[in-house]
Design an enzyme around this catalytic site. Structure first.
Site, PDB file in Angstrom:
ATOM      1  N   HIS A 257      47.106  47.316 -14.213  1.00  0.00           N
ATOM      2  CA  HIS A 257      46.867  46.407 -12.990  1.00  0.00           C
ATOM      3  C   HIS A 257      47.594  45.195 -12.803  1.00  0.00           C
ATOM      4  CE1 HIS A 257      43.244  49.184 -11.803  1.00  0.00           C
ATOM      5  NE2 HIS A 257      44.350  49.813 -11.396  1.00  0.00           N
TER       6      HIS A 257
ATOM      7  N   GLU B  72      46.172  41.659 -13.099  1.00  0.00           N
ATOM      8  CA  GLU B  72      45.451  41.203 -13.987  1.00  0.00           C
ATOM      9  C   GLU B  72      45.957  40.430 -15.231  1.00  0.00           C
ATOM     10  OE1 GLU B  72      43.096  44.786 -14.788  1.00  0.00           O
ATOM     11  OE2 GLU B  72      42.688  44.907 -12.544  1.00  0.00           O
TER      12      GLU B  72
ATOM     13  N   ARG C 128      48.278  45.003  -7.008  1.00  0.00           N
ATOM     14  CA  ARG C 128      47.722  45.530  -8.175  1.00  0.00           C
ATOM     15  C   ARG C 128      48.325  46.882  -8.347  1.00  0.00           C
ATOM     16  NH1 ARG C 128      41.816  47.325  -9.314  1.00  0.00           N
ATOM     17  NH2 ARG C 128      41.754  49.635  -8.930  1.00  0.00           N
TER      18      ARG C 128
ATOM     19  N   HIS D  66      42.081  46.039 -19.010  1.00  0.00           N
ATOM     20  CA  HIS D  66      42.090  45.546 -17.602  1.00  0.00           C
ATOM     21  C   HIS D  66      41.537  44.094 -17.721  1.00  0.00           C
ATOM     22  CE1 HIS D  66      42.650  49.448 -15.254  1.00  0.00           C
ATOM     23  NE2 HIS D  66      42.226  49.898 -16.530  1.00  0.00           N
TER      24      HIS D  66
ATOM     25  N   GLU E 241      37.358  45.335 -19.696  1.00  0.00           N
ATOM     26  CA  GLU E 241      37.471  44.376 -18.456  1.00  0.00           C
ATOM     27  C   GLU E 241      37.169  42.915 -19.052  1.00  0.00           C
ATOM     28  OE1 GLU E 241      38.599  44.832 -15.430  1.00  0.00           O
ATOM     29  OE2 GLU E 241      38.208  46.997 -14.879  1.00  0.00           O
TER      30      GLU E 241
END
Lengths: 309, 94
Positions: free
Chosen positions: A69, A72, A127, A196, A270
């Site tokens: 993405h 990020e 994104r 991510h 994440e």
């Protein structure tokens, strides 16, 4: 910033700078690191993987991708630091050295190169990929809804204007297809880790379903131990669980696909932050983020090494 | 190059299933061009939404009408982006 010694790991960089740094890493560690082009993106940018290997042919391997993405940014920034860490710790860190003496590590630092370039030139909050969607004004597909893992199911949008648009068909995005083809042609990956950023989670499959995978208990145990090590450095708090249970139901995700391919140790991170800065995490937090993440990554990799299947 | 002047990021700590449903309905309001950073799924997780300046009033009204409290996490996204860009320029110079 042409050599790895002068490179500023505590800064965000453009795609060209990261690509050129990859060459310098290969030049500095030619016996350990090589760069492979696995295909081109929609806008014809090269897609590279860094291979960390001490020899052998298609040894059992670990896959790590960052930056799927594009907004990020701390994800590829962490990937760059991590790649350098792996190269520089080989021969110094006993467990990493032992791992690399029998396994390979593959890292893809910019999994969505078009999107990453676009966040630098046009829209910092982009994104998705940059592919055109026939019949729509809106461009791009969410590359983490495009894998063949209950493609088009709950938790993905059929609207091309949505940030979670799944695309016209599974693996329609060349960026996803390139990775899929590479993983399948290799055939000996034992772990697949996708990195991510935002909201601090360590997840395992499934995202498309809230039912537990057969290895859920083991993955949960490994994940919790990994996070415990991560947290030990700065106290950063993570949640651990299946994608569906700790964020939301999301179909077509990469680690669901990898798990269903038989790659048991499939995880998604994440990274920071808690929401104070969103995707604009200050550059001075890159190295702390990468350093704490390394502790968790290393735990997972060591576990995979010791628990071959 | 796209600007985000006046865009805010708001955080909602969801308290009930009704609030989740109201926020899920908000997700389908395409004309407000909301960017959900964290989606409304359970009361365990906050919901973060980037709200374009042009939609701020509408979204505020909507949330108030449904009795959903929120806090502003990022007041002006462009300010953060400007800082980031300045930092990158400085790093490149170094």
């Amino acid at each position: 910033e042409r050599s790895t010694r002068s490179f500023n790991f505590g800064a965000y960089h453009r795609l060209e700078t990261i690509y050129s740094w990859m060459d310098s890493l290969v030049a500095q560690y030619p016996k350990l690191v090589s760069k492979q082009e696995i295909g081109k993106s929609y806008e014809n940018r090269s897609m590279y993987v860094l291979k960390f290997s001490t020899g052998g042919n298609k040894r059992p391997a670990i896959w790590i991708d960052t930056g799927i993405h594009s907004r990020e940014w701390v994800s590829p920034a962490t990937g760059v630091w991590t790649a350098n860490k792996i190269a520089s710790d080989y021969g110094r860190d006993a467990s990493l050295t032992s791992l690399l003496d029998s396994m390979d590590i593959y890292m893809m630092l910019l999994t969505n190169p078009d999107g990453y370039a676009y966040t630098h030139s046009n829209d910092r909050m982009w994104r998705k990929t940059r592919s055109r969607n026939p019949g729509s004004m809106c461009r791009g597909v969410d590359p983490n809804r495009n894998w063949n893992a209950q493609f088009g199911g709950p938790g993905a949008s059929r609207n091309p204007c949505s940030d979670s648009y799944h695309g016209p068909s599974a693996h329609s995005e060349i960026e996803v297809k390139n990775v899929v083809d590479f993983i399948l042609s290799h055939g000996n990956f034992k772990s697949f880790i996708s990195v991510h950023a935002y909201s601090q989670l360590l997840m395992y499959p499934y995202g498309y379903s809230c039912s537990a995978v057969p290895d859920a208990r083991e993955l949960d145990t490994v994940g919790r131990a990994a996070v415990q090590k991560l947290t030990s450095l700065y106290g950063t708090r993570y949640k651990v669980g299946s994608i569906c249970k700790i964020i939301y139901q999301a179909s077509g995700g990469s680690i669901d696909w990898s798990y269903n391919q038989g790659i048991k140790y499939s995880f998604a991170f994440e990274l920071r932050d808690t929401g104070r800065y969103g995707f604009i995490l200050p550059a001075n937090q890159i190295i702390p983020t990468a350093t704490e993440t390394w502790l968790a990554l290393k735990h997972i990799m060591e576990y995979v090494h010791k628990n071959s299947y | 190059e796209r600007l985000f002047v006046g865009d805010q990021v708001i955080r909602i700590n969801v308290e009930s299933e009704e609030q989740i449903q109201a926020l899920q309905a908000l997700e389908s309001q395409e004309e407000w061009k909301l960017d959900f950073w964290l989606h409304p799924v359970s009361a365990d997780l906050p919901v973060d939404i980037r709200v374009p300046r042009s939609s701020l009033d509408s979204v505020t009204e909507y949330l108030q009408a449904h009795g959903i409290p929120f806090s502003v996490m990022i007041d002006n996204l462009q300010e953060l982006l400007d800082q980031e860009r300045a930092e990158m320029v400085q790093n490149q110079r170094m």
